[in-house]
Design a protein around this motif. Sequence first.
Motif, short mmCIF file in Angstrom:
data_model
loop_
_atom_site.label_atom_id
_atom_site.label_comp_id
_atom_site.label_asym_id
_atom_site.label_seq_id
_atom_site.Cartn_x
_atom_site.Cartn_y
_atom_site.Cartn_z
N SER A 7 21.00 3.32 21.05
CA SER A 7 22.38 2.86 21.24
C SER A 7 23.40 3.92 20.87
O SER A 7 24.59 3.64 20.82
CB SER A 7 22.62 1.59 20.41
OG SER A 7 22.50 1.90 19.04
N ALA A 8 22.95 5.16 20.60
CA ALA A 8 23.89 6.23 20.26
C ALA A 8 24.38 6.90 21.54
O ALA A 8 23.64 7.66 22.17
CB ALA A 8 23.21 7.25 19.35
N PHE A 9 25.59 6.58 21.95
CA PHE A 9 26.17 7.18 23.14
C PHE A 9 27.12 8.30 22.70
O PHE A 9 28.04 8.04 21.94
CB PHE A 9 26.91 6.13 23.97
CG PHE A 9 25.99 5.12 24.60
CD1 PHE A 9 25.45 5.33 25.85
CD2 PHE A 9 25.64 3.96 23.91
CE1 PHE A 9 24.59 4.41 26.43
CE2 PHE A 9 24.78 3.03 24.47
CZ PHE A 9 24.25 3.25 25.74
N PRO A 10 26.86 9.54 23.15
CA PRO A 10 27.70 10.65 22.68
C PRO A 10 29.15 10.46 23.09
O PRO A 10 29.42 9.90 24.16
CB PRO A 10 27.10 11.89 23.35
CG PRO A 10 26.05 11.43 24.27
CD PRO A 10 25.85 9.96 24.11
N GLN A 25 17.63 4.26 28.63
CA GLN A 25 17.24 3.67 27.34
C GLN A 25 16.67 2.27 27.52
O GLN A 25 15.74 1.88 26.83
CB GLN A 25 18.44 3.62 26.37
CG GLN A 25 19.07 4.95 26.06
CD GLN A 25 18.14 5.85 25.26
OE1 GLN A 25 16.97 5.55 25.08
NE2 GLN A 25 18.65 6.99 24.81
N ALA A 26 17.27 1.53 28.46
CA ALA A 26 16.79 0.17 28.70
C ALA A 26 15.35 0.22 29.18
O ALA A 26 14.48 -0.50 28.67
CB ALA A 26 17.67 -0.53 29.73
N ARG A 27 15.07 1.09 30.17
CA ARG A 27 13.70 1.20 30.70
C ARG A 27 12.73 1.54 29.58
O ARG A 27 11.64 0.99 29.49
CB ARG A 27 13.64 2.29 31.77
CG ARG A 27 14.21 1.84 33.08
CD ARG A 27 13.67 2.66 34.25
NE ARG A 27 14.18 2.13 35.49
CZ ARG A 27 15.30 2.55 36.06
NH1 ARG A 27 16.01 3.51 35.52
NH2 ARG A 27 15.71 2.00 37.19
N SER A 78 22.64 -5.30 23.02
CA SER A 78 22.99 -4.30 22.01
C SER A 78 23.38 -2.98 22.68
O SER A 78 24.41 -2.37 22.32
CB SER A 78 21.81 -4.09 21.05
OG SER A 78 22.04 -2.96 20.24
N LEU A 79 22.58 -2.54 23.66
CA LEU A 79 22.89 -1.28 24.36
C LEU A 79 24.27 -1.35 25.01
O LEU A 79 25.07 -0.42 24.91
CB LEU A 79 21.86 -1.01 25.45
CG LEU A 79 20.48 -0.51 25.02
CD1 LEU A 79 19.58 -0.35 26.25
CD2 LEU A 79 20.58 0.82 24.28
N LEU A 80 24.54 -2.46 25.69
CA LEU A 80 25.82 -2.60 26.37
C LEU A 80 26.98 -2.53 25.38
O LEU A 80 27.97 -1.83 25.58
CB LEU A 80 25.88 -3.94 27.13
CG LEU A 80 25.03 -4.03 28.39
CD1 LEU A 80 24.87 -5.48 28.83
CD2 LEU A 80 25.66 -3.22 29.53
N ARG A 202 18.87 -5.47 37.91
CA ARG A 202 17.63 -5.28 38.69
C ARG A 202 16.47 -4.94 37.76
O ARG A 202 15.37 -5.47 37.88
CB ARG A 202 17.81 -4.15 39.71
CG ARG A 202 18.27 -4.64 41.08
CD ARG A 202 18.12 -3.57 42.14
NE ARG A 202 18.89 -2.37 41.85
CZ ARG A 202 20.19 -2.22 42.07
NH1 ARG A 202 20.87 -3.21 42.61
NH2 ARG A 202 20.81 -1.11 41.78
N VAL A 203 16.72 -4.02 36.79
CA VAL A 203 15.68 -3.62 35.83
C VAL A 203 15.19 -4.86 35.07
O VAL A 203 13.99 -5.08 34.88
CB VAL A 203 16.20 -2.55 34.85
CG1 VAL A 203 15.24 -2.33 33.70
CG2 VAL A 203 16.44 -1.24 35.59
#
Length: 210
Positions: A7-10, A25-27, A78-80, A202-203
């Motif tokens: 979840s660390a987005f630069p 990251q999701a995959r 969480s990622l979103l 889709r994923v």
Amino acid sequence: MVHADASAFPSGITKREAYAQLLEQARSLFEGQRNWVWYNLPIPPSFPLTLIPSFHPTHAHSELTTETARSNLANAASLLWHMYASLPSPSSAVNWAGFYVLDPSSPQRQQLILGPFHGRPACTTIPFTRGVCGAAASTRTTQLVPDVERFPGHVACDGATRSEVVVPILNAGTCVAVLDVDCAVAAGFDGVDVEGLEGLARVLGEGCDF
Ligand code: SME
């Protein structure tokens, strides 16, 4: 890599780059994991059935499942959440990101029930006939809503929400869940968001057993 690093987005990346990282990251987080949130565990005969969220008097005991785990949808929420927080306005004003899934206890399966999310507590059930989520589920098409006050039947879970995008998650052509992202700023989403979120949907649709 530890899971939290996903979840660390630069800082300084573009929204398109952020969505590309989100999908990657999701995959990787979903690898080897096909549960979206439920485990289909048999329930012991002595277990009080009324404690099960999906309990309905017409169900046979053997049909019932029990909620025991959070998995792909929870990690996706969480990622979103962290991705939007790392982006400039209006994306940084996202105030809810999560899922509603087909309610297994609804007799006609025409109702959604709250799934994993980040943000403030939200409405627990939404019929297919109501709201942006209901429209996405019943039409199986993405709903991009720049101004929620102009969307008839919008379900206001949080009065701060001004715009919203809801993407259906399809599994073998059936809508099994919707991905809902809300923003405290009007017109908070554009075509890049739609493209990125439809990619994630889709994923999830292909990568989870619903
Ligand atoms: N606004 C949505 C309801 C869900 S919440 O915003 C989290 C709708 O109209 O369907």
